[in-house]
Scaffold this motif. Structure first.
Motif, PDB file in Angstrom:
ATOM      1  N   TYR A 135       1.263  -1.003   0.266  1.00 30.40           N
ATOM      2  CA  TYR A 135       0.592   0.165   0.004  1.00 30.40           C
ATOM      3  C   TYR A 135       0.967   1.262  -0.061  1.00 30.40           C
ATOM      4  CZ  TYR A 135      -2.318   3.356   2.000  1.00 30.40           C
ATOM      5  OH  TYR A 135      -3.240   5.474   2.142  1.00 30.40           O
ATOM      6  N   LYS A 145      -3.448   4.691  -7.203  1.00 29.69           N
ATOM      7  CA  LYS A 145      -4.337   5.050  -6.304  1.00 29.69           C
ATOM      8  C   LYS A 145      -5.352   3.801  -6.666  1.00 29.69           C
ATOM      9  CE  LYS A 145      -7.423   9.310  -4.602  1.00 29.69           C
ATOM     10  NZ  LYS A 145      -8.134  10.103  -4.836  1.00 29.69           N
ATOM     11  N   ARG A 146      -5.906   2.513  -7.434  1.00 26.03           N
ATOM     12  CA  ARG A 146      -6.660   2.181  -7.710  1.00 26.03           C
ATOM     13  C   ARG A 146      -6.062   0.851  -6.504  1.00 26.03           C
ATOM     14  NH1 ARG A 146      -6.975  -2.571 -10.678  1.00 26.03           N
ATOM     15  NH2 ARG A 146      -5.435  -1.529 -11.646  1.00 26.03           N
ATOM     16  N   ASN A 149      -5.256   1.733  -2.838  1.00 27.04           N
ATOM     17  CA  ASN A 149      -6.909   1.100  -2.260  1.00 27.04           C
ATOM     18  C   ASN A 149      -7.160  -0.449  -2.007  1.00 27.04           C
ATOM     19  OD1 ASN A 149      -7.133   3.741  -1.967  1.00 27.04           O
ATOM     20  ND2 ASN A 149      -8.286   4.287  -3.480  1.00 27.04           N
ATOM     21  N   GLU A 153      -7.276  -2.044   1.633  1.00 30.11           N
ATOM     22  CA  GLU A 153      -9.043  -2.704   2.044  1.00 30.11           C
ATOM     23  C   GLU A 153      -7.926  -4.109   2.515  1.00 30.11           C
ATOM     24  OE1 GLU A 153     -10.922  -3.512  -1.415  1.00 30.11           O
ATOM     25  OE2 GLU A 153     -11.744  -1.322  -1.305  1.00 30.11           O
TER      26      GLU A 153
END
Length: 474
Positions: A135, A145-146, A149, A153
């Motif tokens: 991350y 960003k994708r 994220n 998660e």
């Protein structure tokens, strides 16, 4: 406390040697603290009016205790899983070094490889750390960003999974530590409900949950529940990776105990053989298999085999198991007197009582087997001493045998105590003890925490006694 020590040792025999101080201090710390938080544990231990130097020493001990608990949680023993775990950790460490030196491509490749293994083998703590590194890389270096994220998660998911694992293990350890005490079904059910409420999905969480189901099943005498939970969990574990050998041992071994209770000795023998494959050599798990094999042979009426197993394993280094074999020797003496087998050497009742002296303090556990075996030997050898013991045994039964899992033992002891009143005649005993005999016929054997209580089922022992009394009259 002793059970928890044995349990930790059975998972990793070397673990307790790595901890400074007394074993009891480790167990008390585990029991007294929610060890999910290192800071909370250190604060709890250091929260006293002692000198600063003492605080620092305790802090060091606390960290080592937490490291030990991590070993219990993450060490996958030997074989493929341990190799994968070591490989995963090595790639993680080397990958971080490459990233630190600015070699992004190679470092990222190793980190991703370690992450893939951690996810595949359900190493949730490592997977969380690796997801965090990935991350950070995609958020701050790649500006993707994708992907960032997605890994964020995963961090949330694995952190939650890890917390659930630790909480589930905490409740499981509490139950195991209290098994020798007067643990009530309600207390186990509360621990079980607490774990169910966590709603975890990792392999170790599910395994802890199933272990609690098995312990609860034994505690309420529901052996079908035990069999169902053990069978379904073994099928689940076979399809998964990253599991302990000790988990396989736990479920095969407990499935065998339930089958002994249900009088399915051939099935029990097969599962004990499977359990022995997963028991490390010279650990208490290996000796437990031998003990249950001996009890199973008694239940199956294979007394020569039981005697052979007793002779092979009676000199066990674990005192708890050694005392159980001493009790079994008394039962074998009774069987020899009835002509079921031939013993080598002479059984001495005084030595037997000395050898089982420590176990006699367990008023509702092994002590029941000790007293029943003693009465059986006196019945076979010296009826005068048998009669002399009746009053004391009656008082013991009235004072201590009050729980659900001792009701059968209480009824059987009552039958033995009625023998002098029946003048040691089978028809008279059957008449005046009819209520107790009917209870034994209608209520199945109870096994679990006090598995050694019925080394031979009480109804089988009663049939032997009645047959002996009838032969004597004839």
């Amino acid at each position: 406390m002793k059970n928890l020590t044995d349990y930790i040792r059975s998972i990793n025999p070397q673990l307790l040697r790595l901890i400074p101080g007394k074993v009891g201090d480790l167990i008390k710390t585990i029991q007294a603290n929610n060890f999910l938080s290192e800071a909370a544990l250190i604060a709890h231990i250091c929260g006293s009016d002692r000198p600063r130097k003492y605080y620092l020493n305790l802090k060091s001990e606390a960290v080592k205790i937490l490291q030990a608990l991590m070993m219990v949680s993450t060490s996958k023993e030997d074989g493929e899983v341990k190799k994968k775990l070591d490989f995963c950790r090595k790639n993680f460490a080397v990958g971080q070094k490459f990233l630190g030196k600015g070699v992004q491509e190679e470092g990222l490749r190793l980190i991703k490889q370690a992450h893939r293994i951690a996810v595949e083998y359900d190493f949730v703590h490592l997977a969380s750390e690796l997801s965090s590194v990935l991350y950070y890389h995609y958020a701050f270096y790649e500006r993707n960003k994708r992907l960032a994220n997605g890994y964020a998660e995963q961090v949330d998911h694995y952190c939650e999974s890890y917390r659930n694992e630790k909480k589930a293990e905490y409740h499981l350890y509490q139950v195991i530590a209290d098994l020798d005490a007067t643990l009530k079904p309600l207390e186990i059910k509360q621990a079980l409900d607490s774990v169910i409420a966590l709603d975890g999905d990792s392999l170790r969480y599910r395994t802890c949950l199933k272990m609690l189901y098995v312990i609860y099943g034994f505690n309420i005498g529901d052996y079908r529940l035990v069999l169902d939970q053990c069978q379904s969990t073994i099928e689940f574990l076979v399809d998964k990776k990253g599991v302990y050998r000790s988990h396989y041992f736990f479920f095969y071994n407990n499935m065998a105990i339930a089958q002994i209770a249900l009088k399915r000795p051939s099935d029990a023998a097969q599962n004990l053989a499977l359990a022995s494959r997963y028991a490390h050599v010279r650990t208490i798990n290996e000796k437990l298999v031998f003990l249950y094999q001996t009890i199973n042979a008694h239940n199956a009426g294979q007394y020569d085999q039981a005697y052979a197993l007793y002779r092979a394993h009676r000199k066990c280094k674990f005192e708890r198991i050694r005392q159980q074999f001493a009790i079994i020797e008394a039962y074998l003496c009774f069987l020899a007197h009835l002509g079921y087998l031939q013993l080598e050497g002479k059984f001495r009742i005084g030595k037997y009582l000395n050898d089982t002296f420590k176990a006699q303090s367990d008023k509702c556990g092994s002590n029941i087997s000790i007293i029943i075996a003693e009465l059986l030997v006196y019945l076979a050898r010296n009826r005068g001493k048998f009669i002399d013991r009746i009053e004391a045994v009656n008082n013991y039964s009235y004072r201590h045998l009050k729980s659900e899992d001792t009701k059968r033992a209480k009824r059987f002891i009552k039958i033995l105590c009625l023998l002098p009143r029946a003048n040691f005649k089978a028809p008279a005993l059957q008449r005046i003890a009819a209520r107790q005999i009917r209870y034994l016929e209608e209520h199945p054997i109870r096994m679990g925490n006090n598995v050694s209580i019925e080394i031979i089922p009480f109804e089988d022992l009663l049939a032997m006694i009645l047959s002996k009394l009838e032969r004597k009259v004839a």
